[in-house]
Write an enzyme that holds these catalytic residues in place. Structure first.
Site, PDB file in Angstrom:
ATOM      1  N   LYS A  70       0.821  -1.225   0.000  1.00 26.28           N
ATOM      2  CA  LYS A  70       0.000   0.000   0.000  1.00 26.28           C
ATOM      3  C   LYS A  70       0.854   1.274   0.000  1.00 26.28           C
ATOM      4  O   LYS A  70       0.491   2.266  -0.603  1.00 26.28           O
ATOM      5  CB  LYS A  70      -0.942   0.014   1.202  1.00 26.28           C
ATOM      6  CG  LYS A  70      -2.089  -0.998   1.101  1.00 26.28           C
ATOM      7  CD  LYS A  70      -3.036  -0.841   2.285  1.00 26.28           C
ATOM      8  CE  LYS A  70      -4.066  -1.942   2.322  1.00 26.28           C
ATOM      9  NZ  LYS A  70      -5.015  -1.806   3.446  1.00 26.28           N
ATOM     10  N   ASP A 107      -9.901   2.843   2.729  1.00 25.90           N
ATOM     11  CA  ASP A 107      -9.991   2.421   4.137  1.00 25.90           C
ATOM     12  C   ASP A 107     -10.474   3.584   5.013  1.00 25.90           C
ATOM     13  O   ASP A 107     -11.139   3.365   6.025  1.00 25.90           O
ATOM     14  CB  ASP A 107      -8.621   1.938   4.660  1.00 25.90           C
ATOM     15  CG  ASP A 107      -8.276   0.537   4.166  1.00 25.90           C
ATOM     16  OD1 ASP A 107      -9.201  -0.192   3.758  1.00 25.90           O
ATOM     17  OD2 ASP A 107      -7.080   0.186   4.180  1.00 25.90           O
TER      18      ASP A 107
END
Ligand code: NAP
Length: 279
Positions: A70, A107
């Site tokens: 990520k 997220d």
């Protein structure tokens, strides 16, 4: 699902990817809405990440990025969102009309939506204990601050990492505790687990809830077939708690909205998750 040469390809890039439920959830959403897309999981080495991301984006597709890539993905994208810039992590990408790679961190919004459902409204004014200091904790902290909570106390195995997260994202509202004992006897409206504890069988609870004088509720970002150690501990102390299943669906829904420009079929996605969890 009718796959043809016009089908958009979306891929989950990470290592490992075999455990992920994202392909099932996203393909269920494609079938439910009738969009012409297919979602696959590709185990991918760090050095191959940029090539995959650019190739998929330029071909009209996109995808998600998971552990451990990520942070690398955040550095690769041409047009990072505010959430990607602030957290330094990117979990969703696609291409724009000029062939540039757009990056988002769903997220943040995924946690925010799951939190609002759990709380039954806005969590403004809450005092939160946030466990962890990795990518998920950064996204959670950003969402909590956007929701105008009063204070977030960060507690992590490696304190220096928590300090770095507080400096990067926290502003005046984040405080770091060095050890659990520092929060003994305190009252929190919410405890959030953003550590990996609970992913492996036999993991202990990430925090001893009995140390606190009061806990309003607990959210575990970890999810699985069985209740996580934090959820078991919450049940023992009569604390209302949920696992990371709803956040998983909500972050996937935000990604679906970005790729397809339409609302995600939340109920179909939840139903697929329930089916895969065997419940
Ligand atoms: P990460 O960047 O690797 O961070 C891992 C965190 O866990 C760090 O704070 C680390 O502490 C802590 N940790 C690891 N092993 C530990 C141990 N044995 N004892 C105490 N702390 C430990 O991972 P991440 O991306 O933040 O993900 C964290 C969790 O959130 C994972 O379980 C992931 O599946 C979950 N997650 C769920 C969703 C969802 O949609 N539900 C979304 C994102 C992430 P140190 O800093 O000391 O190493």
């Amino acid at each position: 699902m009718n796959i043809s040469s016009a089908t958009r390809v979306l891929a989950l890039l990470g290592d490992p990817v075999a455990h992920s439920l994202s392909p099932e959830i996203q393909n269920a959403a494609c079938v439910e809405t009738g969009v012409d897309g297919v979602y696959v999981a590709v185990r991918c080495a760090k050095d191959d990440l940029e090539g995959f991301m650019r190739g998929l984006a330029r071909a009209g597709g996109g995808g998600n990025v998971t552990l451990p890539h990520k942070e690398k993905a955040a550095a690769v994208v041409d047009l990072p969102s505010e959430a990607v810039r602030r957290t330094g992590a990117c979990n969703t990408f696609w291409g724009d009309e000029n062939g540039r790679v757009v990056g988002e961190n769903t997220d943040v919004e995924g946690f925010r939506r799951a939190l609002r459902i759990f709380v039954g409204g806005a969590p403004a004014g809450m005092r939160v204990l946030l466990l962890g200091a990795g990518g998920a904790a950064r996204a959670t902290l950003m969402a909590l601050l956007e929701e105008d909570v009063d204070e977030v106390v960060l507690l992590n195995r490696t304190t220096e990492r928590a300090r770095a997260v507080a400096r990067r994202i926290g502003g005046q509202k984040a405080r770091v505790a060095n050890m659990s004992i520092e929060v003994k006897g305190q009252s929190f409206d919410l405890v959030v687990n953003a550590t990996r504890l609970g992913m492996r069988p036999g993991d202990p609870s990430p925090f001893e809830l009995g140390l606190l004088s009061r806990v309003g509720g607990a959210i575990d970002l970890v999810y699985g077939k069985d209740p996580t150690p934090l959820l078991r501990s919450a049940a023992e102390f009569g604390v209302r708690a949920v696992d990371g299943g709803e956040m998983l669906v909500q972050q996937a829904a935000v990604a679906f909205e970005r790729w397809w420009g339409m609302p995600a079929p939340l109920e179909a996605m939840r139903e697929e998750l329930r089916r895969r969890k065997g419940g």
